[in-house]
Write a protein that holds these residues in place. Structure first.
Motif, PDB file in Angstrom:
ATOM      1  N   ALA A  14       7.256  13.707  -2.644  1.00  0.00           N
ATOM      2  CA  ALA A  14       7.095  13.005  -1.512  1.00  0.00           C
ATOM      3  C   ALA A  14       8.236  12.262  -0.675  1.00  0.00           C
ATOM      4  O   ALA A  14       9.157  12.041  -1.382  1.00  0.00           O
ATOM      5  CB  ALA A  14       5.809  11.947  -1.643  1.00  0.00           C
ATOM      6  N   GLY A  15       7.961  12.396   0.398  1.00  0.00           N
ATOM      7  CA  GLY A  15       9.105  11.985   1.232  1.00  0.00           C
ATOM      8  C   GLY A  15      10.767  13.110   1.148  1.00  0.00           C
ATOM      9  O   GLY A  15      10.616  13.937   1.360  1.00  0.00           O
ATOM     10  N   LEU A  16      11.696  12.687   1.431  1.00  0.00           N
ATOM     11  CA  LEU A  16      13.299  13.204   1.905  1.00  0.00           C
ATOM     12  C   LEU A  16      12.907  13.424  -0.379  1.00  0.00           C
ATOM     13  O   LEU A  16      14.249  14.173   0.172  1.00  0.00           O
ATOM     14  CB  LEU A  16      14.042  11.845   1.284  1.00  0.00           C
ATOM     15  CG  LEU A  16      13.869  11.496   2.312  1.00  0.00           C
ATOM     16  CD1 LEU A  16      15.446  10.535   2.880  1.00  0.00           C
ATOM     17  CD2 LEU A  16      14.354  12.172   4.296  1.00  0.00           C
ATOM     18  N   PHE A  17      12.700  13.736  -0.873  1.00  0.00           N
ATOM     19  CA  PHE A  17      13.024  14.231  -2.231  1.00  0.00           C
ATOM     20  C   PHE A  17      12.005  15.262  -2.367  1.00  0.00           C
ATOM     21  O   PHE A  17      12.173  15.283  -3.678  1.00  0.00           O
ATOM     22  CB  PHE A  17      13.279  12.813  -3.231  1.00  0.00           C
ATOM     23  CG  PHE A  17      14.026  11.669  -3.458  1.00  0.00           C
ATOM     24  CD1 PHE A  17      15.193  12.351  -3.406  1.00  0.00           C
ATOM     25  CD2 PHE A  17      13.324  10.435  -2.424  1.00  0.00           C
ATOM     26  CE1 PHE A  17      16.497  11.174  -3.299  1.00  0.00           C
ATOM     27  CE2 PHE A  17      14.588   9.899  -2.588  1.00  0.00           C
ATOM     28  CZ  PHE A  17      15.432  10.199  -2.625  1.00  0.00           C
ATOM     29  N   ALA A  18      11.107  15.632  -2.118  1.00  0.00           N
ATOM     30  CA  ALA A  18       9.491  16.571  -2.135  1.00  0.00           C
ATOM     31  C   ALA A  18      10.834  17.901  -1.598  1.00  0.00           C
ATOM     32  O   ALA A  18      11.437  18.331  -1.645  1.00  0.00           O
ATOM     33  CB  ALA A  18       8.910  17.025  -0.842  1.00  0.00           C
ATOM     34  N   ARG A  19      10.464  18.837  -2.921  1.00  0.00           N
ATOM     35  CA  ARG A  19      10.906  19.941  -3.140  1.00  0.00           C
ATOM     36  C   ARG A  19      10.160  21.083  -1.869  1.00  0.00           C
ATOM     37  O   ARG A  19       8.877  20.728  -1.428  1.00  0.00           O
ATOM     38  CB  ARG A  19      10.858  20.832  -4.774  1.00  0.00           C
ATOM     39  CG  ARG A  19      11.725  20.162  -5.403  1.00  0.00           C
ATOM     40  CD  ARG A  19      11.332  20.823  -6.769  1.00  0.00           C
ATOM     41  NE  ARG A  19      11.704  20.079  -7.843  1.00  0.00           N
ATOM     42  CZ  ARG A  19      10.911  19.902  -8.937  1.00  0.00           C
ATOM     43  NH1 ARG A  19       9.863  19.920  -9.619  1.00  0.00           N
ATOM     44  NH2 ARG A  19      12.373  18.939 -10.121  1.00  0.00           N
ATOM     45  N   PRO A  20      10.754  22.151  -1.062  1.00  0.00           N
ATOM     46  CA  PRO A  20      10.339  23.025  -0.295  1.00  0.00           C
ATOM     47  C   PRO A  20       9.343  24.022  -1.323  1.00  0.00           C
ATOM     48  O   PRO A  20       9.499  24.536  -2.348  1.00  0.00           O
ATOM     49  CB  PRO A  20      11.837  23.558   0.082  1.00  0.00           C
ATOM     50  CG  PRO A  20      12.679  23.388  -0.459  1.00  0.00           C
ATOM     51  CD  PRO A  20      12.604  22.055  -1.105  1.00  0.00           C
ATOM     52  N   ALA A  29       1.066  -1.201   0.044  1.00  0.00           N
ATOM     53  CA  ALA A  29      -0.071  -0.126  -0.149  1.00  0.00           C
ATOM     54  C   ALA A  29       1.182   1.343  -0.038  1.00  0.00           C
ATOM     55  O   ALA A  29       0.487   2.203  -0.646  1.00  0.00           O
ATOM     56  CB  ALA A  29      -0.599   0.024   0.709  1.00  0.00           C
ATOM     57  N   ARG A  30       2.195   0.958   0.949  1.00  0.00           N
ATOM     58  CA  ARG A  30       2.639   1.991   0.644  1.00  0.00           C
ATOM     59  C   ARG A  30       3.315   2.929  -0.513  1.00  0.00           C
ATOM     60  O   ARG A  30       3.461   4.155  -1.055  1.00  0.00           O
ATOM     61  CB  ARG A  30       3.958   2.142   2.207  1.00  0.00           C
ATOM     62  CG  ARG A  30       4.875   3.094   1.656  1.00  0.00           C
ATOM     63  CD  ARG A  30       5.869   3.174   2.918  1.00  0.00           C
ATOM     64  NE  ARG A  30       6.620   4.500   3.737  1.00  0.00           N
ATOM     65  CZ  ARG A  30       7.376   4.864   2.639  1.00  0.00           C
ATOM     66  NH1 ARG A  30       7.974   4.030   1.405  1.00  0.00           N
ATOM     67  NH2 ARG A  30       8.705   5.888   2.716  1.00  0.00           N
ATOM     68  N   ARG A  31       3.977   1.701  -1.369  1.00  0.00           N
ATOM     69  CA  ARG A  31       4.682   1.933  -2.359  1.00  0.00           C
ATOM     70  C   ARG A  31       3.765   2.474  -3.618  1.00  0.00           C
ATOM     71  O   ARG A  31       3.530   3.263  -4.295  1.00  0.00           O
ATOM     72  CB  ARG A  31       5.423   0.219  -2.887  1.00  0.00           C
ATOM     73  CG  ARG A  31       6.054   0.297  -1.516  1.00  0.00           C
ATOM     74  CD  ARG A  31       6.868  -1.582  -2.943  1.00  0.00           C
ATOM     75  NE  ARG A  31       8.451  -1.647  -2.332  1.00  0.00           N
ATOM     76  CZ  ARG A  31       7.299  -2.891  -1.809  1.00  0.00           C
ATOM     77  NH1 ARG A  31       6.987  -3.921  -1.845  1.00  0.00           N
ATOM     78  NH2 ARG A  31       8.601  -4.009  -1.406  1.00  0.00           N
ATOM     79  N   PHE A  39       3.018   6.219  -2.950  1.00  0.00           N
ATOM     80  CA  PHE A  39       4.488   6.695  -3.573  1.00  0.00           C
ATOM     81  C   PHE A  39       4.011   6.609  -5.025  1.00  0.00           C
ATOM     82  O   PHE A  39       4.467   7.758  -5.652  1.00  0.00           O
ATOM     83  CB  PHE A  39       5.358   6.007  -3.226  1.00  0.00           C
ATOM     84  CG  PHE A  39       6.785   6.469  -2.738  1.00  0.00           C
ATOM     85  CD1 PHE A  39       7.020   7.998  -2.258  1.00  0.00           C
ATOM     86  CD2 PHE A  39       7.668   6.687  -3.953  1.00  0.00           C
ATOM     87  CE1 PHE A  39       8.531   8.226  -2.330  1.00  0.00           C
ATOM     88  CE2 PHE A  39       8.629   7.178  -4.172  1.00  0.00           C
ATOM     89  CZ  PHE A  39       9.298   8.678  -3.713  1.00  0.00           C
ATOM     90  N   SER A  40       4.301   5.956  -5.638  1.00  0.00           N
ATOM     91  CA  SER A  40       3.977   5.250  -6.718  1.00  0.00           C
ATOM     92  C   SER A  40       2.873   6.990  -7.547  1.00  0.00           C
ATOM     93  O   SER A  40       3.212   7.600  -8.589  1.00  0.00           O
ATOM     94  CB  SER A  40       3.962   4.361  -7.521  1.00  0.00           C
ATOM     95  OG  SER A  40       2.605   4.100  -7.037  1.00  0.00           O
TER      96      SER A  40
END
Length: 116
Positions: A106-112, A93-95, A98-99
């Motif tokens: 989302a996550g660490l790659f989200a732009r501010p 479900a999380r994958r 995320f997709s």
């Protein structure tokens, strides 16, 4: 007042049996059982499951969020819980979430966000 007298009487314990048999539906029963009662005794006394349902077909049971065997002896104040089987693996479900959101959203790659 009579209920309080029974609960404080030696030889009896009070437990709560909770079950969520359908989404967004929680059923709870407060029971008074003799000391030495097991998890299976509490589930049967609650009448939340069909009385003729064999032990092998019971949902997973636990006490205060920990899975326990039906032979587990209860203590005063225990909360017996019946757990439904998971319909979707939480990792899958999380994958999927995320997709759908995209790797950049989302996550660490989200732009501010711009704070103007």
């Amino acid at each position: 007042m009579v209920e309080a007298l029974v609960a404080d009487t030696p030889g009896w314990l009070r437990v709560v049996v909770a079950a969520s048999l359908q989404p967004r539906q929680v059923l709870e029963r407060t029971l008074q059982l003799p000391v030495g009662a097991t998890l299976a005794d509490a589930v049967q006394a609650s009448a939340l499951l069909a009385p003729d349902l064999p032990l092998e077909q019971w949902p997973t049971c636990g006490i205060w969020g920990k899975v326990m065997a039906p032979t587990q002896v209860l203590r005063d104040g225990d909360r017996v819980e019946l757990y439904r089987p998971l319909t979707v693996d939480p990792k899958v479900a999380r994958r999927e979430r995320f997709s759908r959101q995209g790797a950049r959203a989302a996550g660490l790659f989200a732009r501010p966000k711009d704070r103007r």
